[in-house]
Motif scaffolding. Structure first.
Motif, PDB file in Angstrom:
ATOM      1  N   LEU A  76     105.975  69.107 130.976  1.00 48.50           N
ATOM      2  CA  LEU A  76     106.204  68.175 132.075  1.00 48.50           C
ATOM      3  C   LEU A  76     104.884  67.950 132.791  1.00 48.50           C
ATOM      4  O   LEU A  76     104.119  68.898 133.015  1.00 48.50           O
ATOM      5  CB  LEU A  76     107.246  68.752 133.052  1.00 48.50           C
ATOM      6  N   ARG A  77     104.614  66.710 133.158  1.00 49.20           N
ATOM      7  CA  ARG A  77     103.411  66.419 133.930  1.00 49.20           C
ATOM      8  C   ARG A  77     103.659  66.784 135.392  1.00 49.20           C
ATOM      9  O   ARG A  77     104.509  66.211 136.048  1.00 49.20           O
ATOM     10  CB  ARG A  77     103.048  64.942 133.792  1.00 49.20           C
ATOM     11  N   ASP A  78     102.922  67.770 135.888  1.00 50.50           N
ATOM     12  CA  ASP A  78     103.099  68.249 137.256  1.00 50.50           C
ATOM     13  C   ASP A  78     102.397  67.308 138.230  1.00 50.50           C
ATOM     14  O   ASP A  78     101.406  66.672 137.891  1.00 50.50           O
ATOM     15  CB  ASP A  78     102.530  69.667 137.383  1.00 50.50           C
ATOM     16  N   ASP A  79     102.909  67.234 139.470  1.00 45.92           N
ATOM     17  CA  ASP A  79     102.329  66.302 140.433  1.00 45.92           C
ATOM     18  C   ASP A  79     101.221  66.919 141.283  1.00 45.92           C
ATOM     19  O   ASP A  79     100.753  66.306 142.239  1.00 45.92           O
ATOM     20  CB  ASP A  79     103.414  65.724 141.354  1.00 45.92           C
ATOM     21  N   ARG A  80     100.770  68.123 140.928  1.00 49.83           N
ATOM     22  CA  ARG A  80      99.640  68.713 141.647  1.00 49.83           C
ATOM     23  C   ARG A  80      98.347  67.973 141.320  1.00 49.83           C
ATOM     24  O   ARG A  80      98.288  67.177 140.396  1.00 49.83           O
ATOM     25  CB  ARG A  80      99.512  70.201 141.306  1.00 49.83           C
ATOM     26  N   GLY A  82      95.171  66.627 139.862  1.00 46.92           N
ATOM     27  CA  GLY A  82      94.773  66.636 138.463  1.00 46.92           C
ATOM     28  C   GLY A  82      95.918  66.420 137.494  1.00 46.92           C
ATOM     29  O   GLY A  82      95.708  66.293 136.293  1.00 46.92           O
ATOM     30  N   MET A  83      97.151  66.402 137.997  1.00 45.16           N
ATOM     31  CA  MET A  83      98.346  66.170 137.177  1.00 45.16           C
ATOM     32  C   MET A  83      98.366  67.078 135.950  1.00 45.16           C
ATOM     33  O   MET A  83      98.404  66.622 134.805  1.00 45.16           O
ATOM     34  CB  MET A  83      98.404  64.705 136.752  1.00 45.16           C
ATOM     35  N   PRO A  84      98.334  68.401 136.125  1.00 44.20           N
ATOM     36  CA  PRO A  84      98.321  69.301 134.964  1.00 44.20           C
ATOM     37  C   PRO A  84      99.634  69.249 134.188  1.00 44.20           C
ATOM     38  O   PRO A  84     100.694  68.950 134.739  1.00 44.20           O
ATOM     39  CB  PRO A  84      98.121  70.687 135.598  1.00 44.20           C
ATOM     40  N   THR A  85      99.552  69.549 132.897  1.00 44.26           N
ATOM     41  CA  THR A  85     100.747  69.665 132.066  1.00 44.26           C
ATOM     42  C   THR A  85     101.355  71.045 132.274  1.00 44.26           C
ATOM     43  O   THR A  85     100.671  72.057 132.168  1.00 44.26           O
ATOM     44  CB  THR A  85     100.397  69.470 130.586  1.00 44.26           C
TER      45      THR A  85
END
Length: 299
Positions: A76-80, A82-85
């Motif tokens: 899932l693409r995280d919303d932190r 840098g948008m980490p996976t």
């Protein structure tokens, strides 16, 4: 027949579901495995842990797609920044009430039930308040009262049980605001007699309106925390606010007094009543509802 059960992909609500099912379905080991894996992956996403393996290598190590009774994960693409996976829960099959039940991860289980994709599922009670309960002059004060506020023309989804993994939406105020306000305890009645700013998270605006009641909000102006700043600090600036608390220690560190616990932020078992006519689904629902859950709702 396999009964699919929509569950969150990560976070406290998923942990609550796994904790409850662990004893009931004899899956203590696998529940602990999923919880510890997802906590570790969250720490990696937040930069609190490092791992020499790449995200795809870790995903391959965690998942055994050929074995449905082993947990499977997805990305899932995280919303932190840098948008980490991020690695999150995908699926797991368990035996419950002599029925094969497949837990299926969804970003929004409540909405999946609303769209009739599932008959049963778990999600935060907050989402029910934010999306479908009616806003009325009187406050909504308990999980048990949720179904009474759902318009049957709006959705077939109803709340069955609360799991008791309770964090409270709590009224908070500075001592100065407390002294300037109405001569009453820090409760809904205090808000009803107060005029001024009330600091809340913007995603909880409708929830706060529901749990305070629209009558209490006359003379109230909602303000919101600055991006990247602790909610408690922004509430201290505004003087009065509503925020999730467990012990309230962070609120006290910002000089805030804890008032009334307005509503429990709790994971709930839900059903889409249009989809639960099958006897096997009803058996699973009854088993889930009887799994030592703290609250039973019959409305």
């Amino acid at each position: 027949m396999t009964v699919d059960l929509a569950v969150p992909r990560k976070g406290r609500p998923l942990e609550a579901v796994l904790d409850r099912l662990a004893g009931h379905a004899g899956m203590e080991t696998v529940a602990d495995e999923v919880i510890s894996t997802l906590r570790y992956e969250k720490a990696i996403t937040k930069g609190e842990q490092t791992d020499d393996r790449g995200v795809y290598e870790r995903l391959a190590d965690y998942s055994t797609p050929a074995d449905p009774y082993s947990p499977d994960y997805t990305l899932l693409r995280d919303d932190r920044a840098g948008m980490p996976t991020r690695i999150v829960f995908d699926s797991l099959t368990v035996d419950l009430a002599d029925v094969e039940v497949r837990l299926v991860g969804r970003e929004e289980p409540f909405r999946a039930l609303r769209k009739h994709e599932f008959a049963l599922g778990f999600d935060s009670a907050d989402l029910v308040l934010e999306e479908v309960v009616s806003l009325e002059p009187d406050p909504l004060e308990s999980i048990e009262a949720l179904n009474e506020r759902i318009d049957p023309h709006d959705t077939d989804v109803r709340v069955v049980n609360g799991l008791g993994d309770t964090v409270y939406h709590t009224l908070l105020a500075t001592p100065e605001t407390r002294r300037r306000g109405p001569d009453t305890d820090l409760t809904r009645e205090f808000v009803a007699g107060y005029e001024g700013e009330l600091c809340i998270s913007p995603r909880y605006e409708r929830l706060v309106e529901a749990v305070l009641g629209t009558d209490a909000l006359a003379g109230i102006e909602f303000v919101y925390p600055e991006s990247g700043r602790e909610e408690e600090a922004s509430i201290a600036d505004a003087g009065l606010g509503v925020y999730l608390t467990v012990t309230g220690s962070t609120a006290r560190e910002h000089g805030l007094e804890l008032g009334e616990r307005l509503f429990p932020s709790e994971t709930v078992l839900m059903e889409n009543r249009h989809e639960t006519g099958d006897e096997t689904i009803q058996r699973v629902r009854d088993a889930l509802a009887a799994a030592d859950f703290d609250t039973a709702i019959t409305a």
